[in-house]
Motif scaffolding. Structure first.
Motif, PDB file in Angstrom:
ATOM      1  N   LEU A 138       0.825  -1.210   0.000  1.00  0.00           N
ATOM      2  CA  LEU A 138       0.000   0.000   0.000  1.00  0.00           C
ATOM      3  C   LEU A 138       0.860   1.261   0.000  1.00  0.00           C
ATOM      4  O   LEU A 138       0.562   2.234  -0.706  1.00  0.00           O
ATOM      5  CB  LEU A 138      -0.948  -0.001   1.201  1.00  0.00           C
ATOM      6  N   ASN A 139       1.946   1.244   0.762  1.00  0.00           N
ATOM      7  CA  ASN A 139       2.839   2.405   0.789  1.00  0.00           C
ATOM      8  C   ASN A 139       3.529   2.602  -0.550  1.00  0.00           C
ATOM      9  O   ASN A 139       3.740   3.734  -1.001  1.00  0.00           O
ATOM     10  CB  ASN A 139       3.867   2.273   1.909  1.00  0.00           C
ATOM     11  N   ALA A 140       3.883   1.493  -1.211  1.00  0.00           N
ATOM     12  CA  ALA A 140       4.524   1.585  -2.525  1.00  0.00           C
ATOM     13  C   ALA A 140       3.560   2.163  -3.557  1.00  0.00           C
ATOM     14  O   ALA A 140       3.958   2.977  -4.405  1.00  0.00           O
ATOM     15  CB  ALA A 140       5.013   0.205  -2.962  1.00  0.00           C
ATOM     16  N   ILE A 141       2.310   1.770  -3.494  1.00  0.00           N
ATOM     17  CA  ILE A 141       1.298   2.292  -4.415  1.00  0.00           C
ATOM     18  C   ILE A 141       1.049   3.767  -4.125  1.00  0.00           C
ATOM     19  O   ILE A 141       0.866   4.578  -5.039  1.00  0.00           O
ATOM     20  CB  ILE A 141      -0.010   1.487  -4.313  1.00  0.00           C
ATOM     21  N   ALA A 142       1.103   4.141  -2.841  1.00  0.00           N
ATOM     22  CA  ALA A 142       0.820   5.518  -2.442  1.00  0.00           C
ATOM     23  C   ALA A 142       1.871   6.500  -2.951  1.00  0.00           C
ATOM     24  O   ALA A 142       1.588   7.681  -3.136  1.00  0.00           O
ATOM     25  CB  ALA A 142       0.715   5.602  -0.922  1.00  0.00           C
ATOM     26  N   GLU A 143       3.113   6.027  -3.215  1.00  0.00           N
ATOM     27  CA  GLU A 143       4.172   6.919  -3.679  1.00  0.00           C
ATOM     28  C   GLU A 143       3.816   7.596  -4.999  1.00  0.00           C
ATOM     29  O   GLU A 143       4.151   8.754  -5.223  1.00  0.00           O
ATOM     30  CB  GLU A 143       5.486   6.145  -3.822  1.00  0.00           C
ATOM     31  N   ASN A 144       3.145   6.856  -5.878  1.00  0.00           N
ATOM     32  CA  ASN A 144       2.824   7.390  -7.206  1.00  0.00           C
ATOM     33  C   ASN A 144       1.363   7.827  -7.336  1.00  0.00           C
ATOM     34  O   ASN A 144       0.927   8.152  -8.441  1.00  0.00           O
ATOM     35  CB  ASN A 144       3.130   6.332  -8.272  1.00  0.00           C
ATOM     36  N   ALA A 145       0.642   7.828  -6.257  1.00  0.00           N
ATOM     37  CA  ALA A 145      -0.792   8.165  -6.295  1.00  0.00           C
ATOM     38  C   ALA A 145      -0.989   9.666  -6.112  1.00  0.00           C
ATOM     39  O   ALA A 145      -0.117  10.359  -5.573  1.00  0.00           O
ATOM     40  CB  ALA A 145      -1.530   7.402  -5.207  1.00  0.00           C
ATOM     41  N   PRO A 146      -2.148  10.184  -6.555  1.00  0.00           N
ATOM     42  CA  PRO A 146      -2.466  11.596  -6.292  1.00  0.00           C
ATOM     43  C   PRO A 146      -2.547  11.861  -4.789  1.00  0.00           C
ATOM     44  O   PRO A 146      -2.712  10.936  -3.987  1.00  0.00           O
ATOM     45  CB  PRO A 146      -3.844  11.770  -6.941  1.00  0.00           C
ATOM     46  N   GLN A 147      -2.444  13.111  -4.407  1.00  0.00           N
ATOM     47  CA  GLN A 147      -2.311  13.489  -2.996  1.00  0.00           C
ATOM     48  C   GLN A 147      -3.441  12.944  -2.115  1.00  0.00           C
ATOM     49  O   GLN A 147      -3.186  12.374  -1.062  1.00  0.00           O
ATOM     50  CB  GLN A 147      -2.229  15.024  -2.860  1.00  0.00           C
ATOM     51  N   GLY A 148      -4.688  13.086  -2.529  1.00  0.00           N
ATOM     52  CA  GLY A 148      -5.809  12.634  -1.701  1.00  0.00           C
ATOM     53  C   GLY A 148      -5.792  11.127  -1.500  1.00  0.00           C
ATOM     54  O   GLY A 148      -5.982  10.621  -0.391  1.00  0.00           O
ATOM     55  N   LEU A 149      -5.550  10.391  -2.571  1.00  0.00           N
ATOM     56  CA  LEU A 149      -5.498   8.931  -2.487  1.00  0.00           C
ATOM     57  C   LEU A 149      -4.267   8.490  -1.712  1.00  0.00           C
ATOM     58  O   LEU A 149      -4.302   7.508  -0.965  1.00  0.00           O
ATOM     59  CB  LEU A 149      -5.500   8.329  -3.895  1.00  0.00           C
ATOM     60  N   LYS A 150      -3.169   9.250  -1.870  1.00  0.00           N
ATOM     61  CA  LYS A 150      -1.920   8.914  -1.173  1.00  0.00           C
ATOM     62  C   LYS A 150      -2.127   8.930   0.347  1.00  0.00           C
ATOM     63  O   LYS A 150      -1.719   8.014   1.050  1.00  0.00           O
ATOM     64  CB  LYS A 150      -0.841   9.913  -1.580  1.00  0.00           C
ATOM     65  N   GLU A 151      -2.795   9.956   0.827  1.00  0.00           N
ATOM     66  CA  GLU A 151      -3.044  10.063   2.270  1.00  0.00           C
ATOM     67  C   GLU A 151      -3.914   8.918   2.776  1.00  0.00           C
ATOM     68  O   GLU A 151      -3.657   8.345   3.835  1.00  0.00           O
ATOM     69  CB  GLU A 151      -3.715  11.400   2.578  1.00  0.00           C
ATOM     70  N   LYS A 152      -4.919   8.572   2.009  1.00  0.00           N
ATOM     71  CA  LYS A 152      -5.820   7.494   2.420  1.00  0.00           C
ATOM     72  C   LYS A 152      -5.117   6.147   2.435  1.00  0.00           C
ATOM     73  O   LYS A 152      -5.311   5.338   3.352  1.00  0.00           O
ATOM     74  CB  LYS A 152      -7.042   7.452   1.503  1.00  0.00           C
ATOM     75  N   LEU A 153      -4.273   5.889   1.429  1.00  0.00           N
ATOM     76  CA  LEU A 153      -3.539   4.619   1.389  1.00  0.00           C
ATOM     77  C   LEU A 153      -2.544   4.521   2.535  1.00  0.00           C
ATOM     78  O   LEU A 153      -2.375   3.456   3.138  1.00  0.00           O
ATOM     79  CB  LEU A 153      -2.838   4.457   0.038  1.00  0.00           C
ATOM     80  N   GLN A 154      -1.883   5.623   2.850  1.00  0.00           N
ATOM     81  CA  GLN A 154      -0.930   5.611   3.960  1.00  0.00           C
ATOM     82  C   GLN A 154      -1.636   5.411   5.304  1.00  0.00           C
ATOM     83  O   GLN A 154      -1.132   4.712   6.179  1.00  0.00           O
ATOM     84  CB  GLN A 154      -0.125   6.913   3.970  1.00  0.00           C
ATOM     85  N   ARG A 155      -2.793   6.029   5.439  1.00  0.00           N
ATOM     86  CA  ARG A 155      -3.580   5.840   6.658  1.00  0.00           C
ATOM     87  C   ARG A 155      -4.025   4.381   6.803  1.00  0.00           C
ATOM     88  O   ARG A 155      -4.001   3.805   7.886  1.00  0.00           O
ATOM     89  CB  ARG A 155      -4.799   6.756   6.628  1.00  0.00           C
ATOM     90  N   LEU A 156      -4.400   3.785   5.675  1.00  0.00           N
ATOM     91  CA  LEU A 156      -4.806   2.381   5.680  1.00  0.00           C
ATOM     92  C   LEU A 156      -3.628   1.474   6.014  1.00  0.00           C
ATOM     93  O   LEU A 156      -3.769   0.492   6.745  1.00  0.00           O
ATOM     94  CB  LEU A 156      -5.414   2.007   4.318  1.00  0.00           C
ATOM     95  N   ALA A 157      -2.465   1.792   5.513  1.00  0.00           N
ATOM     96  CA  ALA A 157      -1.278   0.970   5.769  1.00  0.00           C
ATOM     97  C   ALA A 157      -0.876   0.995   7.244  1.00  0.00           C
ATOM     98  O   ALA A 157      -0.242   0.050   7.737  1.00  0.00           O
ATOM     99  CB  ALA A 157      -0.119   1.458   4.898  1.00  0.00           C
TER     100      ALA A 157
END
Length: 163
Positions: A138-157
């Motif tokens: 999830l953190n690896a996917i969040a690196e290339n994601a848009p800002q809003g999605l990045k925050e949500k993926l990191q929170r989920l991780a």
């Protein structure tokens, strides 16, 4: 003023002057009897077969059982004497025969009941836990994601390792 046809009616009006207490008492005793019979049949059949059949009703010394399929009805016919002896031991010595029928509608009713219990047990008993590897993905996917999605993926991780 117009009469509200959806307004609740008193129980006496529904039963139209019949003795309500006797009707309810009769209904309660029949329900209790059917529950006792269902438990006796469950003892005779076991937990697997009882999921696909049920006690339909009991009348004049005859126990009626509804099976989910014709194949199961045939199998229950072979077990008829076991069912009869279990019912007699449960306190119904006047039971003289067991009639088994199959109903196409029964399969859908039993399937719905099974799905409900499976959902309830999976929800209540199995607590899921995220693995560390999933959190890394999830953190690896969040690196290339848009800002809003990045925050949500990191929170989920961050939930990895928590119960």
């Amino acid at each position: 003023m117009a009469k509200n046809r959806y307004a609740p009616k008193p129980v006496e009006e529904v039963f139209q002057g019949m003795s309500v207490s006797n009707k309810l008492r009769t209904f309660a005793s029949q329900t209790a009897k059917q529950t006792e019979l269902q438990q006796a049949v469950e003892l005779a059949l076991g937990p697997i077969l009882i999921k696909k059949c049920r006690v339909s009703h009991y009348q004049n010394g005859t126990l009626f059982i509804e099976a989910a399929s014709a194949t199961l009805a045939t199998r229950l016919n072979y077990m008829r004497m076991d069912i009869l002896s279990a019912v007699r031991q449960a306190g119904y010595p006047e039971c003289i025969q067991v009639k088994i029928s199959s109903s196409p509608d029964a399969q859908t009713r039993f399937a719905v009941k099974e799905k409900q219990t499976a959902y309830q047990t999976s929800n209540n008993s199995a607590k899921r836990q995220m693995s560390e590897q999933t959190a890394e993905h999830l953190n690896a996917i969040a690196e290339n994601a848009p800002q809003g999605l990045k925050e949500k993926l990191q929170r989920l991780a961050k939930h990895a390792g928590k119960v």
